[in-house]
Design an enzyme around this catalytic site. Structure first.
Site, short mmCIF file in Angstrom:
data_model
loop_
_atom_site.label_atom_id
_atom_site.label_comp_id
_atom_site.label_asym_id
_atom_site.label_seq_id
_atom_site.Cartn_x
_atom_site.Cartn_y
_atom_site.Cartn_z
N ASP A 18 0.85 -1.19 0.00
CA ASP A 18 0.00 0.00 0.00
C ASP A 18 0.88 1.24 0.00
O ASP A 18 1.93 1.24 0.65
CB ASP A 18 -0.90 -0.01 1.25
CG ASP A 18 -2.19 0.77 1.06
OD1 ASP A 18 -2.10 1.99 0.81
OD2 ASP A 18 -3.27 0.17 1.14
N GLY B 228 -5.33 4.66 2.23
CA GLY B 228 -5.34 3.61 3.25
C GLY B 228 -4.58 4.07 4.49
O GLY B 228 -3.99 5.15 4.50
N GLY C 207 1.55 -8.49 -14.17
CA GLY C 207 2.91 -8.95 -14.52
C GLY C 207 3.49 -9.80 -13.39
O GLY C 207 4.10 -10.85 -13.63
N TYR D 187 -12.34 7.11 -12.49
CA TYR D 187 -12.46 5.83 -11.77
C TYR D 187 -13.12 4.79 -12.67
O TYR D 187 -12.61 3.68 -12.84
CB TYR D 187 -13.30 6.05 -10.50
CG TYR D 187 -13.43 4.84 -9.61
CD1 TYR D 187 -12.33 4.31 -8.94
CD2 TYR D 187 -14.68 4.24 -9.40
CE1 TYR D 187 -12.47 3.21 -8.10
CE2 TYR D 187 -14.81 3.15 -8.56
CZ TYR D 187 -13.71 2.64 -7.91
OH TYR D 187 -13.85 1.55 -7.07
N THR E 124 -20.39 -0.92 -0.51
CA THR E 124 -20.10 -1.78 0.65
C THR E 124 -19.80 -0.88 1.84
O THR E 124 -19.25 0.22 1.68
CB THR E 124 -18.89 -2.68 0.33
OG1 THR E 124 -19.22 -3.47 -0.80
CG2 THR E 124 -18.54 -3.60 1.49
#
Ligand code: UDP
Length: 314
Positions: free
Chosen positions: A32, A37, A103, A146, A176
């Protein structure tokens, strides 16, 4: 032991996934860049020797010198406020970040799961939305950064499947909510709960008659878990079909939080989808997924979490 790498692992959904896979006895590499976050979300896991945290921007590169069995790509700003604040980072993580994560999965021969979104359907003209619907997205509007990044990501994931035979899964995640959402991420539920707990007016955008279908986080995590271990390589909607207007949501939050707040109407943001409700037939038949938590119960649990963190934040 299996190793699960989760990009965006310190975010709302990512941190719940980290906890689940650690609980199940896996090794977890949480990657991250902490743009939206927070390390706080995974703080209890730092004591576990099977948990590794790597601060890194997956749009630049992902370096891992050990076997990886599953790559779960969850890195991205995800609330409308966040992705409009970080439009270029959002486009980069959906495109370059997805390419880098694919990848990595390819060299490690790992199973790949993409966190896609109901936003691929845009302001839908088909209701409820089945996976076969191609969507109604404004590519140059404020939400386009987005929506188009995630649509590109889905195309890239399926190109890796067709070209390299990668085992891929695509979750189209609908609204959610639950513990570990950021209080100030700008979304309806954290906004309403924070406003209700401080007895301030709830900011309903537009006339509040637009609809959404809100899924409690525990149900979503179960769905993602089932999808990861399934044979389903096509996109799968994951969300709660229980649809409601934003006005109904606001009233429920006021009632459940025992709040004195009133409702205040504000301008509707550009391109705000008028309706949204998942058709979850595929998740039911292919994954045997059933929801266990209704919206009211989920709201009660989330209000409790916000109340507790509210006290400690003061
Ligand atoms: N919304 C609202 N008040 C707020 C935040 C959001 O009325 O304080 C509305 C928003 O306009 C949208 C719905 O709630 O119609 C859901 O917005 P959210 O940002 O949670 O996510 P979205 O579903 O738009 O991605």
């Amino acid at each position: 032991m299996r190793t699960v790498l989760i990009t965006g692992g310190a975010g709302f959904i990512g941190s719940h996934l980290c906890k689940l896979f650690i609980q199940e006895g896996n090794r977890v590499i949480c990657v991250d860049n902490l743009l939206t976050g927070s390390q706080q979300n995974v703080a209890p896991l730092f004591e576990n020797k099977n948990f590794v945290f790597q601060k890194c921007d997956v749009s630049e590169s992902i370096q891992v010198d050990e076997p990886v069995h599953y790559v779960l790509h969850f890195a991205s700003p995800a609330s409308p406020v966040d992705y409009q604040r970080y439009p270029i980072q959002t486009l980069k993580v959906g495109s370059l970040g997805t390419h880098n994560a694919l990848g990595l999965a390819k060299v490690k021969k790992a199973v790949f799961l993409l966190a896609s979104t109901s936003e691929v359907y845009g302001d839908p003209l088909v209701h409820p939305q089945p996976e076969s619907y191609w969507g109604n997205v404004n590519p140059i509007g404020p939400r386009g950064v987005y929506d188009e990044a995630k649509r590109f990501a889905e195309a890239m994931v399926l190109a890796y499947r067709r070209t390299h035979g990668l085992d891929v899964k695509i979750a189209r995640i609908f609204n959610t909510f639950g513990p570990f959402m950021r209080r100030n991420d700008g979304r309806a539920i954290p906004n309403f709960i924070t406003q209700a707990l401080s007895h301030k007016p709830l900011t309903v955008f537009g006339n509040g008659l637009q609809t959404r279908s809100f899924c409690y986080i525990d149900d979503l995590i179960q769905g993602l878990h089932k999808l990861l271990y399934s044979n389903c390589n096509e996109p799968v909607n994951l969300g709660n079909p229980e649809e409601m207007t934003l006005l109904e949501l606001a009233k429920s939050v006021i009632e459940l939080a025992n709040s004195k707040s009133e409702i205040e109407f504000h301008e509707l943001p550009t391109d705000d989808p008028r309706v949204r409700q998942p058709d979850i037939g595929r998740a039911r038949s292919e994954l045997g997924w059933e929801l266990k938590v209704d919206v009211r119960t989920g709201l009660q649990k989330t209000i409790r979490y916000f109340r507790e963190t509210f006290r400690t934040a003061k």
